[in-house]
Design a protein around this motif. Structure first.
Motif, PDB file in Angstrom:
ATOM      1  N   VAL A  18      -3.721   0.840  -3.360  1.00 18.52           N
ATOM      2  CA  VAL A  18      -3.268  -0.546  -3.368  1.00 18.52           C
ATOM      3  C   VAL A  18      -2.356  -0.734  -4.578  1.00 18.52           C
ATOM      4  CG1 VAL A  18      -3.968  -2.963  -3.435  1.00 18.52           C
ATOM      5  CG2 VAL A  18      -5.414  -1.273  -2.262  1.00 18.52           C
TER       6      VAL A  18
ATOM      7  N   ARG B  57      -6.057   9.028   1.723  1.00 14.36           N
ATOM      8  CA  ARG B  57      -6.400   7.890   0.882  1.00 14.36           C
ATOM      9  C   ARG B  57      -5.362   6.784   0.987  1.00 14.36           C
ATOM     10  NH1 ARG B  57      -5.492  10.145  -5.219  1.00 14.36           N
ATOM     11  NH2 ARG B  57      -6.130   8.036  -5.753  1.00 14.36           N
ATOM     12  N   VAL B  58      -5.761   5.624   0.501  1.00 11.49           N
ATOM     13  CA  VAL B  58      -4.881   4.466   0.464  1.00 11.49           C
ATOM     14  C   VAL B  58      -4.861   3.962  -0.972  1.00 11.49           C
ATOM     15  CG1 VAL B  58      -4.527   2.120   1.297  1.00 11.49           C
ATOM     16  CG2 VAL B  58      -5.458   3.857   2.841  1.00 11.49           C
TER      17      VAL B  58
ATOM     18  N   VAL C 148       0.099   4.786   1.626  1.00 13.87           N
ATOM     19  CA  VAL C 148      -0.876   5.434   2.487  1.00 13.87           C
ATOM     20  C   VAL C 148      -0.601   6.936   2.486  1.00 13.87           C
ATOM     21  CG1 VAL C 148      -2.003   5.393   4.730  1.00 13.87           C
ATOM     22  CG2 VAL C 148      -0.882   3.341   3.873  1.00 13.87           C
ATOM     23  N   LEU C 149      -1.643   7.705   2.223  1.00 14.29           N
ATOM     24  CA  LEU C 149      -1.561   9.166   2.124  1.00 14.29           C
ATOM     25  C   LEU C 149      -2.499   9.783   3.149  1.00 14.29           C
ATOM     26  CD1 LEU C 149      -1.595   7.989  -1.171  1.00 14.29           C
ATOM     27  CD2 LEU C 149      -0.656  10.284  -1.290  1.00 14.29           C
TER      28      LEU C 149
ATOM     29  N   LEU D 172       0.822  -1.208   0.000  1.00 15.28           N
ATOM     30  CA  LEU D 172       0.000   0.000   0.000  1.00 15.28           C
ATOM     31  C   LEU D 172       0.852   1.253   0.000  1.00 15.28           C
ATOM     32  CD1 LEU D 172      -2.395  -0.899   2.980  1.00 15.28           C
ATOM     33  CD2 LEU D 172      -2.743  -1.444   0.565  1.00 15.28           C
TER      34      LEU D 172
END
Lengths: 368, 94
Positions: B42, B39-40, B35-36, B33
């Motif tokens: 994939v 948001r995430v 990760v922000l 992932l």
């Protein structure tokens, strides 16, 4: 029945305490008192369980999470569980030393609230002199190299200042500016008459956002959270009930969404009695509106049901007294007239076209 | 484009993940992932292996060379710079 997908995100409401008293606050009218809040050890355990359950992202929110003296320990617990942390704050109480401690603990990102571009108006809406602290907090976050989001809840009192609001966010170095039209829950529902904008205000605001998006070309993310009362379309609330994220309230109540505490017969589980996994997989509260089985007409056979999940259960309850009905924000809802009456002038004090009076808020406060 | 995009990659670019971004392996879903803050993402295929080399020390040539030795026969020389440029346009790598 197939197992529910694992949750991605946890909204951790660390406290309902807050120096601000924003009239649009979606927190419940019955705020959790400080003495009933989860302890450091309990939040540490919540984070551990959340990581095991599949959560990869947490918003550390409130109220004002900086009121928790153990915030850095909670950040550490999340980071240790493999969970990305974003602090959601008013900025009040964020000095350089505090931010250094939080960053060292693993804090990844900060979202700062702003009430208005004009300092006096921002302080008036917040019910607290906080603008200067916000400006300082933004500078500290930038200096620390953390991503900065600015969240502005929009309503009748600040929509006409949107140009200046966006400019302020850019001046403060925001990577992302979230322009969130008021969602009417909790205190915001109580203040709806004074917060609800006019359709003209919203049309102008949409144009403003588009102009800025064209100018910025994606360099800063401008997010427009839709005013669902006006669009005739229900929002895909929480990405579906018990589908993507969960909320833990200050006293440990586990909820499918932060507003769900308002549903009277939900009987939500608490981390003091049950594991997060049990709450997610097996509790009645999380299964009640999961999927599509609970839906009635017009949702049950609607082509939009996989896109909006029937809208918001809490809004259906707030406006019809029955959480299982179609969200009245949807133009297909038999109850849509309730919303139309509010947004077209009928049943609205002053009528929708009148110049907007400002103020007259019931400010959010404990016991208020 | 009307706005100030990131422009072409600088010569001698040493790609690094943006501070906003965290690259993680999700054990529960067995997925990589990004990760922000809000948001995430994939990641599919070799994306995580490429991004894992973006440490701000290695330059683009070094990254390509390492991947070529790990994935002989893959179109690394074409695909990796293009992928990293897309990541840079998103603001996730700089």
């Amino acid at each position: 029945m197939t197992a529910a997908p694992r949750p991605w995100a946890l909204l951790a409401e660390l406290t309902h305490g807050c120096p601000l008293h924003c009239p649009y606050c979606s927190n419940p009218l019955e705020l959790v008192r400080r003495a009933r809040e989860l302890s450091t050890a309990e939040w540490t355990e919540v984070m551990r369980q959340a990581g095991e359950l599949g959560v990869v992202h947490t918003h550390l929110s409130g109220g004002e999470p900086l009121l928790r003296g153990d915030l850095a320990e909670i950040v550490t617990a999340a980071e240790s569980a493999g969970i990305y942390t974003q602090l959601v704050t008013s900025g009040v109480g964020l000095d350089g030393a505090r931010l250094t401690t939080l960053t060292a603990a693993g804090l990844r990102s900060v979202q700062l609230s702003l009430q208005h571009a004009d300092p006096a108006a921002s302080d008036r809406i917040a019910g607290h002199r906080s603008y200067a602290a916000k400006e300082r907090a933004a500078a500290l976050v930038r200096a620390a190299g953390l991503p900065l989001g600015i969240n502005v809840v929009l309503h009748r009192d600040n929509l006409d200042a949107l140009d200046a609001v966006i400019q302020r966010g850019l001046d403060w170095g925001a990577d992302r500016i979230e322009l969130a039209n008021t969602q009417f829950y909790g205190w915001a529902l109580r203040n709806r008459d004074v917060l609800l904008p006019t359709r003209d205000q919203l049309d102008r605001a949409r144009d403003t956002v588009q102009r800025w998006r064209d100018r910025l070309g994606g360099a800063t993310d401008l997010v427009w959270v839709v005013p669902d009362y006006f669009d005739g379309v229900a929002k895909p609330c929480m990405g579906g009930w018990g589908a993507v994220s969960l909320t833990v309230a200050p006293d440990g109540t586990v909820l499918p969404c932060p507003a769900a505490a308002s549903l009277p017969d939900l009987d939500p589980p608490n981390v003091r009695d049950h594991s997060l996994e049990w709450a997610w997989d097996h509790s009645g509260a999380f299964n009640r509106y999961r999927g599509e089985e609970w839906m009635r007409e017009p949702c049950r056979t609607c082509s939009r049901r996989a896109a909006d999940f029937g809208g918001c259960r809490c809004q259906a309850y707030a406006l019809t007294g029955d959480a299982a009905r179609t969200d009245p924000a949807c133009a297909l809802s038999p109850d849509h007239g309730v919303i139309r009456a509010l947004t077209t002038g009928t049943g609205r004090p002053g009528g929708a076209g009148d110049p907007a009076p400002t103020g007259g808020y019931a400010y959010r406060k404990p016991g208020g | 484009m009307t706005g100030p995009g990131p422009g072409p990659a600088p010569a001698g670019w040493r790609p690094a993940l943006s501070p906003a971004v965290s690259l993680r392996h999700d054990r529960v879903r067995d997925a990589d992932l990004l990760v922000l803050p809000e948001r995430v993402v994939v990641l599919r295929g070799s994306a995580a292996k490429i991004l894992g080399l973006c440490d701000g020390d290695r330059d683009l040539d070094t990254i390509v060379a390492e991947l070529r030795s790990r994935f002989p026969g893959a179109p690394v020389a074409e695909d990796v710079p293009a992928f990293l440029d897309r990541m840079r346009t998103q603001g996730w790598v700089r």
